[in-house]
Design a protein around this motif. Structure first.
Motif, PDB file in Angstrom:
ATOM      1  N   ILE A 128       6.180   9.274   2.436  1.00  0.00           N
ATOM      2  CA  ILE A 128       5.370   9.171   1.129  1.00  0.00           C
ATOM      3  C   ILE A 128       6.352   9.412  -0.198  1.00  0.00           C
ATOM      4  O   ILE A 128       5.882   8.756  -1.384  1.00  0.00           O
ATOM      5  CB  ILE A 128       4.008  10.871   0.972  1.00  0.00           C
ATOM      6  CG1 ILE A 128       3.013  10.358   2.320  1.00  0.00           C
ATOM      7  CG2 ILE A 128       3.570  10.056  -0.256  1.00  0.00           C
ATOM      8  CD1 ILE A 128       1.729  11.591   1.791  1.00  0.00           C
TER       9      ILE A 128
ATOM     10  N   SER B 192       0.701   6.979   1.379  1.00  0.00           N
ATOM     11  CA  SER B 192      -0.436   8.293   0.642  1.00  0.00           C
ATOM     12  C   SER B 192      -1.395   7.598   1.596  1.00  0.00           C
ATOM     13  O   SER B 192      -2.373   8.295   1.533  1.00  0.00           O
ATOM     14  CB  SER B 192      -0.190   8.186  -0.351  1.00  0.00           C
ATOM     15  OG  SER B 192      -0.036   7.502  -1.516  1.00  0.00           O
ATOM     16  N   GLU B 193      -1.248   6.077   1.437  1.00  0.00           N
ATOM     17  CA  GLU B 193      -2.882   5.380   1.617  1.00  0.00           C
ATOM     18  C   GLU B 193      -2.585   4.816   2.756  1.00  0.00           C
ATOM     19  O   GLU B 193      -4.205   4.575   3.072  1.00  0.00           O
ATOM     20  CB  GLU B 193      -3.050   4.346   0.397  1.00  0.00           C
ATOM     21  CG  GLU B 193      -3.720   5.080  -0.971  1.00  0.00           C
ATOM     22  CD  GLU B 193      -3.465   4.090  -1.590  1.00  0.00           C
ATOM     23  OE1 GLU B 193      -4.219   3.021  -1.761  1.00  0.00           O
ATOM     24  OE2 GLU B 193      -3.639   4.667  -3.016  1.00  0.00           O
ATOM     25  N   LYS B 194      -2.073   5.108   3.797  1.00  0.00           N
ATOM     26  CA  LYS B 194      -2.119   4.505   5.123  1.00  0.00           C
ATOM     27  C   LYS B 194      -1.859   5.163   5.760  1.00  0.00           C
ATOM     28  O   LYS B 194      -2.331   6.692   5.762  1.00  0.00           O
ATOM     29  CB  LYS B 194      -0.384   3.954   5.279  1.00  0.00           C
ATOM     30  CG  LYS B 194       0.264   3.005   4.317  1.00  0.00           C
ATOM     31  CD  LYS B 194       1.771   2.282   4.451  1.00  0.00           C
ATOM     32  CE  LYS B 194       1.414   1.302   4.212  1.00  0.00           C
ATOM     33  NZ  LYS B 194       3.702   0.844   4.550  1.00  0.00           N
ATOM     34  N   PRO B 195      -3.740   4.563   6.980  1.00  0.00           N
ATOM     35  CA  PRO B 195      -3.420   5.615   7.928  1.00  0.00           C
ATOM     36  C   PRO B 195      -2.575   6.558   8.829  1.00  0.00           C
ATOM     37  O   PRO B 195      -1.119   5.580   9.342  1.00  0.00           O
ATOM     38  CB  PRO B 195      -4.343   4.847   8.900  1.00  0.00           C
ATOM     39  CG  PRO B 195      -3.820   3.097   7.940  1.00  0.00           C
ATOM     40  CD  PRO B 195      -3.562   3.357   7.006  1.00  0.00           C
TER      41      PRO B 195
ATOM     42  N   THR C 135      -4.992  11.633   8.377  1.00  0.00           N
ATOM     43  CA  THR C 135      -6.122  11.095   7.608  1.00  0.00           C
ATOM     44  C   THR C 135      -7.056  11.414   9.038  1.00  0.00           C
ATOM     45  O   THR C 135      -8.134  10.498   8.631  1.00  0.00           O
ATOM     46  CB  THR C 135      -5.747  10.203   7.124  1.00  0.00           C
ATOM     47  OG1 THR C 135      -5.294   9.192   7.714  1.00  0.00           O
ATOM     48  CG2 THR C 135      -4.679  10.542   5.969  1.00  0.00           C
TER      49      THR C 135
ATOM     50  N   SER D  93       7.823   6.535  -0.311  1.00  0.00           N
ATOM     51  CA  SER D  93       7.148   5.507  -0.983  1.00  0.00           C
ATOM     52  C   SER D  93       7.140   5.654  -2.596  1.00  0.00           C
ATOM     53  O   SER D  93       7.384   4.629  -3.592  1.00  0.00           O
ATOM     54  CB  SER D  93       5.645   5.169  -0.837  1.00  0.00           C
ATOM     55  OG  SER D  93       4.636   4.671  -1.042  1.00  0.00           O
ATOM     56  N   ASN D  94       7.072   7.032  -3.178  1.00  0.00           N
ATOM     57  CA  ASN D  94       6.820   7.314  -4.436  1.00  0.00           C
ATOM     58  C   ASN D  94       7.794   7.037  -5.704  1.00  0.00           C
ATOM     59  O   ASN D  94       7.313   6.576  -6.941  1.00  0.00           O
ATOM     60  CB  ASN D  94       6.422   8.848  -4.827  1.00  0.00           C
ATOM     61  CG  ASN D  94       5.029   9.227  -3.572  1.00  0.00           C
ATOM     62  OD1 ASN D  94       4.228   7.637  -3.978  1.00  0.00           O
ATOM     63  ND2 ASN D  94       4.593  10.248  -3.551  1.00  0.00           N
TER      64      ASN D  94
ATOM     65  N   ASP E  96       2.576  -0.506   8.731  1.00  0.00           N
ATOM     66  CA  ASP E  96       1.642  -0.378   7.985  1.00  0.00           C
ATOM     67  C   ASP E  96       0.194   1.002   7.752  1.00  0.00           C
ATOM     68  O   ASP E  96      -0.686   1.304   7.851  1.00  0.00           O
ATOM     69  CB  ASP E  96       0.262  -1.419   8.131  1.00  0.00           C
ATOM     70  CG  ASP E  96       1.046  -2.502   7.901  1.00  0.00           C
ATOM     71  OD1 ASP E  96       1.992  -2.855   6.165  1.00  0.00           O
ATOM     72  OD2 ASP E  96       0.626  -4.032   8.753  1.00  0.00           O
TER      73      ASP E  96
ATOM     74  N   VAL F 220       1.236  -1.083  -0.400  1.00  0.00           N
ATOM     75  CA  VAL F 220      -0.117  -0.008  -0.029  1.00  0.00           C
ATOM     76  C   VAL F 220       0.903   0.960  -0.204  1.00  0.00           C
ATOM     77  O   VAL F 220       1.859   1.416   0.759  1.00  0.00           O
ATOM     78  CB  VAL F 220      -0.719  -0.137   1.221  1.00  0.00           C
ATOM     79  CG1 VAL F 220      -1.569   1.411   1.131  1.00  0.00           C
ATOM     80  CG2 VAL F 220      -1.732  -1.342   1.005  1.00  0.00           C
TER      81      VAL F 220
END
Length: 445
Positions: free
Chosen positions: A440, A52-55, A89, A443-444, A413, A49
């Protein structure tokens, strides 16, 4: 300051584990002397994941932040805006602190009017306002309840007010004998006996009431969903229930469970089955609580926080691992059946306390990195592991705060930061934002 009291209690618990471990003796509740974590196999990974999408979750403790939030909708809004701008988030809003009363509309539990010296004179809905304001910003809201407590020394609570519930208080087995937690000056939070069926029914009614009244909440979190300690519970009721579980009469109770040798536990005949029985008790609570929540709204996440120190967490009567993880292959205190009561698969959200001050060390259960990795090893991919950081560890250490956030989001996570009060006290907002942004970007690439 009084409003820091609740935060310090949680820190001292975590710090005590860390301090004792560092001095090469066993933590409180780990008095047997457990095996070290020696496994070399990599943790089971969740599906990849993007960061950017992790809580990215901010915990907002009730007592610590009460002075700022109790009577000001504007302050609620301001802290949520700041959380959003920092990169969080989600928030966890503590709405049932250790006094056992609540900060939401309930037909079962009394609402809080005072915590410490701070009075709440406002009549607006505390949790409802958080949900409305957070959702307007695109943030998710998880309502936290300290479920297994019914009062505390400072604020009182149901165990102080209602004498008919006195039998609900847990009984502690100390070297000096067995006493009610209500008579124990060392125990700030007054725990219920988890084994008592009346307690379980009452607690499940609180979960159901919360889910029904706030079906638009994003998650319900159970904190302190455990036994008070290895000393708990040694009431006559628990003895009877344990005998039913193992199918035989327990003679020489509590000594056949364990005896005290100084401050060390010496296991008795029934020690391992006792640990197994306690884990089943908490598993049953989680299974039934999840069912209550999902029957009302299957989209509400069901989650919990625990410490990451699995090697000694049996002290609290909790097996937060996967039910496929056989602890008996790694630890001398576990039976082969202990794994049956691992509750990881019941969770939608799991936050593990990576509360060490050491940042790196994959094989060190007490480093931030190691805590997260070892939690992933025992949960076996049943639930995503959000590394939880303790803000007090980063007092005047903004670089460490940034690095710890980066570790939680790249090794783990997701992120949970405990607590907002430290972000304000030590001006850690920028450091956390840098850690999120860097993770982030990493990760990108």
């Amino acid at each position: 300051m009084l409003f820091l009291f609740a935060m310090k209690i949680k820190f001292y618990i975590a710090f005590f584990y860390l301090l004792i471990h560092a001095s090469c003796s066993s933590p409180e509740g780990n008095k047997l002397g457990d095996d070290e974590v020696q496994w070399k196999e990599p943790p089971v990974q969740q599906p990849s994941v993007p960061v950017s999408e992790k809580p990215k979750i901010l915990w907002i403790d009730a007592s610590a932040n009460f002075e700022y939030l109790a009577n000001s909708k504007e302050n609620v809004r301001n802290c949520l805006v700041k959380a959003k701008n920092t990169g969080f988030t989600e928030v966890v809003v503590d709405v049932r602190p250790t006094c056992g009363d609540v900060l939401y509309e309930s037909g079962i539990v009394e609402q809080i009017k005072k915590l410490g010296n701070i009075e709440r004179t406002a009549t607006w809905d505390y949790l409802g306002t958080f949900i409305e304001e957070a959702h307007n910003l695109g943030l998710k809201v998880n309502a936290n309840i300290n479920i297994m407590v019914g009062g505390n020394i400072r604020d009182g609570g149901v165990l102080y007010r209602e004498t008919d519930k006195s039998s609900w208080a847990t009984q502690l087995y100390y070297p000096s004998g067995i006493i009610s937690i209500m008579d124990d000056e060392k125990s700030h939070a007054k725990f219920f006996n988890p084994v008592n069926p009346e307690v379980q029914t009452y607690l499940l009614s609180i979960v159901e009431d919360l889910a029904q009244n706030y079906s638009n909440v994003d998650g319900i979190i159970l904190d302190r969903a455990r036994f008070n300690s290895i000393e708990s519970d040694f009431s006559p009721l628990t003895k009877v229930e344990f005998e039913k579980y193992i199918g035989t009469t327990v003679n020489s109770f509590p000594y056949s469970v364990f005896t005290w040798k100084g401050d060390k536990v010496e296991p008795g005949t029934h020690y391992k089955k006792w640990l197994e029985f306690r884990a089943k008790t908490i598993y049953d609570l989680f299974e039934n609580a999840r069912k209550k929540v999902k029957e009302i709204n299957p989209d509400i996440k069901f989650g919990t926080y625990t410490g990451s120190w699995y090697s000694s967490y049996y002290n609290e009567g909790v097996n937060w691992a996967s039910n496929r993880f056989d602890a008996s292959l790694h630890y001398s205190w576990a039976t082969p059946e202990y794994k049956n009561y691992g509750y990881a698969s019941l969770l939608d959200l799991y936050m593990t306390g990576a509360y060490g001050q050491t940042l790196y060390g994959a094989e060190n259960e007490w480093s931030v990195e190691g805590a997260i990795l070892n939690a992933k090893k025992v949960t076996l991919g049943d639930v995503a592991v959000c590394g939880s950081l303790y803000g007090l560890n980063f007092e005047n250490k903004p670089n460490d705060a940034e690095e710890a956030v980066f570790i939680a989001l790249t090794v783990g996570d997701g992120l949970m930061f405990f607590d907002m009060i430290y972000l304000n006290m030590y001006n850690q907002w920028d450091a956390v934002k840098k850690g999120i942004d860097r993770a982030i970007e990493y990760s990108n690439n």
